[in-house]
Design an enzyme around this catalytic site. Structure first.
Site, PDB file in Angstrom:
ATOM      1  N   ASP A  52       0.791  -1.053  -0.021  1.00 42.23           N
ATOM      2  CA  ASP A  52       0.135  -0.010   0.173  1.00 42.23           C
ATOM      3  C   ASP A  52       1.070   1.251   0.137  1.00 42.23           C
ATOM      4  OD1 ASP A  52       0.864  -0.270   2.260  1.00 42.23           O
ATOM      5  OD2 ASP A  52      -1.143  -0.041   3.570  1.00 42.23           O
ATOM      6  N   SER A  53       2.352   1.060   0.086  1.00 46.28           N
ATOM      7  CA  SER A  53       3.214   2.148  -0.456  1.00 46.28           C
ATOM      8  C   SER A  53       2.796   2.786  -1.780  1.00 46.28           C
ATOM      9  CB  SER A  53       4.604   1.689  -0.274  1.00 46.28           C
ATOM     10  OG  SER A  53       4.880   0.544  -0.711  1.00 46.28           O
ATOM     11  N   ASP A  91      -1.081  -6.224  -0.275  1.00 48.13           N
ATOM     12  CA  ASP A  91      -1.560  -5.622   0.940  1.00 48.13           C
ATOM     13  C   ASP A  91      -3.152  -5.175   1.185  1.00 48.13           C
ATOM     14  OD1 ASP A  91       0.594  -5.355   2.403  1.00 48.13           O
ATOM     15  OD2 ASP A  91       1.236  -3.241   1.824  1.00 48.13           O
ATOM     16  N   LYS A 121      -1.335  -9.309   2.716  1.00 52.61           N
ATOM     17  CA  LYS A 121      -0.553  -9.051   3.850  1.00 52.61           C
ATOM     18  C   LYS A 121      -1.344  -7.954   4.671  1.00 52.61           C
ATOM     19  CE  LYS A 121       3.259  -6.267   3.715  1.00 52.61           C
ATOM     20  NZ  LYS A 121       2.827  -4.990   4.466  1.00 52.61           N
ATOM     21  N   GLU A 123      -1.491  -5.661   8.499  1.00 47.95           N
ATOM     22  CA  GLU A 123      -0.789  -5.227   9.583  1.00 47.95           C
ATOM     23  C   GLU A 123      -1.532  -5.210  10.962  1.00 47.95           C
ATOM     24  OE1 GLU A 123       0.019  -0.675   9.067  1.00 47.95           O
ATOM     25  OE2 GLU A 123       0.842  -1.065   6.906  1.00 47.95           O
ATOM     26  N   GLU A 190       9.092  -4.279  10.229  1.00 43.74           N
ATOM     27  CA  GLU A 190       9.517  -3.016   9.968  1.00 43.74           C
ATOM     28  C   GLU A 190      10.005  -2.228  10.717  1.00 43.74           C
ATOM     29  OE1 GLU A 190       6.796  -0.994   7.361  1.00 43.74           O
ATOM     30  OE2 GLU A 190       8.108   0.737   7.077  1.00 43.74           O
TER      31      GLU A 190
HETATM   32  O1  KIV Z   1       3.393  -1.155   1.485  1.00 41.27           O
HETATM   33  C1  KIV Z   1       4.624  -1.436   1.522  1.00 41.27           C
HETATM   34  O2  KIV Z   1       5.461  -1.266   0.828  1.00 41.27           O
HETATM   35  C2  KIV Z   1       5.370  -2.378   2.737  1.00 41.27           C
HETATM   36  C3  KIV Z   1       6.703  -2.636   2.894  1.00 41.27           C
HETATM   37  C4  KIV Z   1       7.247  -1.415   3.656  1.00 41.27           C
HETATM   38  C5  KIV Z   1       6.807  -3.788   3.573  1.00 41.27           C
HETATM   39  O3  KIV Z   1       4.500  -3.059   3.402  1.00 41.27           O
END
Ligand code: KIV
Length: 272
Positions: A52-53, A91, A121, A123, A190
């Site tokens: 989600d970056s 994510d 994924k 969090e 992280e």
């Molecule tokens: O969203 C993302 O890019 C991440 C990484 C920093 C692991 O979760």
């Protein structure tokens, strides 16, 4: 002799646990589109994270909170179309799984059905236990994410190193164990102290992938745009830049502008 798609052995969550057993480090990078994913896959990356970056590096938001499920699905399906070998993990974005396990399952199902990704994924630890359980019960592989959790930035207010104090470190360790017990196939850690990350990796059987979590984990992940040097501002200690694409691209674009202005481009050979 050419290698056909049918000969390519796809990376699976099972293969990642075998790699941990063998002591072979796992390589993981983010990607958000077809062209980049194709390059990463052909270069031999093990795992591609549609993080989600994307909210930061693709859409230009300050945090990861605004990106939507539909937008993540668009990015992940583009990535999957470029990949033959790597495991693609997507994510679940903010607001699509916290506090409501039914919504979490629906979000995960949409990702699996509409993108072709191999896993999701999420969090968090004990706070999202029910969501993790429900997604796993549908046969969807889940990767956890502990330590610095960018979706909770407004709770903490900063992106500093997490779990330096004993209470937070103990909570992280017990959350990691919980995620393993629930059936997660791996965890991203992280920005936490290297010794704590090493301890988690030793005490758990599932692969631990670090970003700013030191050398003693089972694999590493970086945000592609950071490691390629697309941006110049973001420079945390853990980031190794493998290229300076910002400078390279600026030079290329400036050369093009100058060639157009000077009528050097297109040449006679470049026209019909
Ligand atoms: O969203 C993302 O890019 C991440 C990484 C920093 C692991 O979760």
């Amino acid at each position: 002799m050419s290698i056909h798609s049918a000969d390519i052995k796809k990376v699976t969550t099972h293969k990642l646990s075998e790699m941990k057993l063998r002591g072979e480090r796992i390589s993981m990078l983010t990607a958000y589109d077809f062209s980049m994913a194709k390059i990463l896959d052909q270069a031999g990356i093990d795992v591609i994270l549609v993080g989600d970056s994307a909210s930061n590096v693709m859409a230009g938001y300050e945090t990861t909170l605004p990106i939507t499920l539909n937008e993540m699905i668009y990015h992940a399906s583009s990535v999957v179309r470029g990949v033959k070998r790597a495991l693609v993990i997507c994510d679940l974005p903010f607001g699509t799984y916290q506090g409501n396990s039914k919504e979490a399952l629906n979000s995960a199902i949409r990702i699996m059905k509409e993108t072709g990704a191999g896993a999701v994924k999420l969090e968090g630890g004990s706070e999202i236990k029910e969501s993790v359980e429900r997604i796993l019960s549908a046969g969807i592989p889940v990767m956890g994410h502990l330590g610095l959790m960018p979706q909770s930035i407004h709770k903490f207010g900063t992106y500093v190193v997490r779990a330096k104090e004993e209470i937070e470190a103990n909570k992280l360790l017990s959350d990691a164990k919980l995620l393993e017990e629930l059936g997660c196939f791996g965890i991203v850690l992280e920005k936490i102290p290297a010794t704590l990350a090493g301890q988690v990796s030793k005490e758990l059987k599932i692969p631990i992938i670090g970003i700013g979590a030191g050398r003693e984990v089972d694999g590493q992940v970086l945000v592609l745009h950071d490691m390629l040097g697309f941006s110049q501002e973001f420079s945390p200690r853990f980031l190794r830049r493998y290229h300076n694409l910002f400078a390279e691209m600026t030079n290329a674009v400036q050369k093009y502008i100058s060639d157009v202005k000077s009528r050097d481009f297109p040449s006679e050979k470049e026209q019909y």
